[in-house]
Motif scaffolding. Sequence first.
Motif, short mmCIF file in Angstrom:
data_model
loop_
_atom_site.label_atom_id
_atom_site.label_comp_id
_atom_site.label_asym_id
_atom_site.label_seq_id
_atom_site.Cartn_x
_atom_site.Cartn_y
_atom_site.Cartn_z
N LEU A 1 -20.16 5.11 -11.61
CA LEU A 1 -20.70 6.45 -11.77
C LEU A 1 -20.11 7.09 -13.03
CD1 LEU A 1 -20.34 7.65 -8.06
CD2 LEU A 1 -22.40 6.75 -9.18
N LYS A 2 -20.96 7.61 -13.88
CA LYS A 2 -20.50 8.14 -15.17
C LYS A 2 -19.41 9.20 -15.02
CE LYS A 2 -24.64 7.11 -17.79
NZ LYS A 2 -25.74 7.64 -18.58
N ARG A 3 -19.48 10.04 -14.02
CA ARG A 3 -18.53 11.13 -13.87
C ARG A 3 -17.16 10.67 -13.37
NH1 ARG A 3 -22.44 15.87 -11.44
NH2 ARG A 3 -23.65 16.09 -13.36
N THR A 4 -17.09 9.47 -12.81
CA THR A 4 -15.81 9.01 -12.24
C THR A 4 -15.42 7.61 -12.70
OG1 THR A 4 -16.94 8.23 -10.24
CG2 THR A 4 -16.00 10.46 -10.19
N MET A 5 -16.11 7.06 -13.66
CA MET A 5 -15.79 5.69 -14.09
C MET A 5 -14.51 5.62 -14.92
SD MET A 5 -18.93 5.00 -16.77
CE MET A 5 -18.72 3.25 -16.70
N HIS A 6 -13.89 6.75 -15.18
CA HIS A 6 -12.64 6.80 -15.93
C HIS A 6 -11.41 6.58 -15.04
CE1 HIS A 6 -13.01 10.84 -14.25
NE2 HIS A 6 -11.70 10.96 -14.40
N LYS A 7 -11.63 6.43 -13.72
CA LYS A 7 -10.49 6.33 -12.81
C LYS A 7 -10.66 5.17 -11.83
CE LYS A 7 -12.28 9.58 -9.40
NZ LYS A 7 -11.96 10.72 -8.58
N VAL A 8 -9.52 4.78 -11.25
CA VAL A 8 -9.50 3.76 -10.21
C VAL A 8 -8.62 4.24 -9.06
CG1 VAL A 8 -9.91 1.79 -11.75
CG2 VAL A 8 -7.56 2.50 -11.27
N GLU A 9 -8.88 3.69 -7.87
CA GLU A 9 -8.07 3.94 -6.68
C GLU A 9 -7.15 2.75 -6.48
OE1 GLU A 9 -8.19 6.67 -4.54
OE2 GLU A 9 -9.67 7.65 -5.82
N PHE A 10 -5.88 3.00 -6.21
CA PHE A 10 -4.86 1.96 -6.07
C PHE A 10 -4.31 1.94 -4.66
CE2 PHE A 10 -0.20 1.28 -6.09
CZ PHE A 10 -0.15 -0.05 -6.49
N GLY A 11 -4.07 0.74 -4.15
CA GLY A 11 -3.39 0.58 -2.87
C GLY A 11 -2.55 -0.68 -2.90
N VAL A 12 -1.51 -0.71 -2.09
CA VAL A 12 -0.60 -1.87 -2.08
C VAL A 12 -0.14 -2.14 -0.65
CG1 VAL A 12 1.46 -0.49 -2.58
CG2 VAL A 12 1.43 -2.89 -3.18
N CYS A 13 0.02 -3.42 -0.30
CA CYS A 13 0.46 -3.85 1.02
C CYS A 13 1.43 -5.02 0.85
CB CYS A 13 -0.72 -4.35 1.86
SG CYS A 13 -2.09 -3.22 1.99
N ILE A 14 2.60 -4.91 1.47
CA ILE A 14 3.61 -5.97 1.41
C ILE A 14 4.12 -6.23 2.83
CG2 ILE A 14 5.86 -6.68 0.47
CD1 ILE A 14 3.86 -6.21 -1.76
N LEU A 15 4.24 -7.51 3.21
CA LEU A 15 4.83 -7.83 4.51
C LEU A 15 6.24 -7.25 4.58
CD1 LEU A 15 3.75 -11.56 4.90
CD2 LEU A 15 2.96 -9.63 6.30
N LYS A 16 6.60 -6.73 5.74
CA LYS A 16 7.87 -6.03 5.90
C LYS A 16 9.08 -6.89 5.55
CE LYS A 16 9.77 -2.52 8.87
NZ LYS A 16 9.56 -1.75 10.09
N ASN A 17 9.03 -8.20 5.84
CA ASN A 17 10.15 -9.09 5.51
C ASN A 17 10.40 -9.18 4.01
OD1 ASN A 17 10.71 -9.70 8.16
ND2 ASN A 17 9.61 -11.65 8.14
N TYR A 18 9.46 -8.72 3.20
CA TYR A 18 9.60 -8.83 1.75
C TYR A 18 9.79 -7.47 1.07
CZ TYR A 18 8.47 -13.64 2.55
OH TYR A 18 8.51 -14.94 2.99
N TRP A 19 10.00 -6.43 1.86
CA TRP A 19 10.33 -5.14 1.27
C TRP A 19 11.70 -5.25 0.61
CZ3 TRP A 19 9.05 -0.95 5.54
CH2 TRP A 19 7.68 -0.97 5.81
N GLY A 20 11.88 -4.56 -0.50
CA GLY A 20 13.18 -4.53 -1.17
C GLY A 20 13.33 -5.56 -2.28
N TYR A 21 12.28 -6.30 -2.56
CA TYR A 21 12.33 -7.31 -3.63
C TYR A 21 11.53 -6.90 -4.87
CZ TYR A 21 14.49 -10.45 -0.29
OH TYR A 21 15.35 -11.02 0.62
N GLY A 22 11.19 -5.64 -4.95
CA GLY A 22 10.50 -5.13 -6.14
C GLY A 22 9.04 -5.54 -6.24
#
Length: 186
Positions: free
Chosen positions: A91-112
């Motif tokens: 869409l021309k009015r919103t093609m300048h942006k993106v939506e971001f999401g992230v998911c990490i298994l809990k055993n791997y939290w804290g490793y950057g």
Amino acid sequence: MIIRKHEFTVKGLRYNIRSAVHSDARYLSEVRIQIDGETENMDRERGEAFIDQSGFEDIIKADNEHPRNLFLVVEVEDQIVGYSRCVGNDLKRTMHKVEFGVCILKNYWGYGMGKNLLKEVISWADSIGIIKINLNVLETNENAIELYKSFDFEIDGILKSDKLLSDGNYYNTIVMGRLNQKVIMK
């Protein structure tokens, strides 16, 4: 869009961040269910809005072909332990942006992994001229909020009483965004 693989070693753990490929679909379906069951930071409870292998195959194909979509996975010893998606639109009015999401298994939290996924996303977005990256984060996820702030994300707003958690209480969702100042200043 597809990016090249990057390798990281954090606290003695080696992992790769790379673009998702067709053969990742089955594992992504399983990992998504597990992550949703490990934390209330996600929008879903375990098993809700289930995406099967075929669904992930379609998402991966579409994201790899779309110039403003990016689907990344994190793998440790050839096992997917997390992922991130950026989704844009045409869409021309919103093609300048993106939506971001992230998911990490809990055993791997804290490793950057979240931090390194975010770096990859910002680098990619900046390189293709994306003006704004948006994300939503639960108010109780203080580590994530601080991480996003350290990468110049600002609070754009608050969705009050947006999520009902297992303790029976409603919590706010923080809407955050990062502007690509280099593109805006041109």
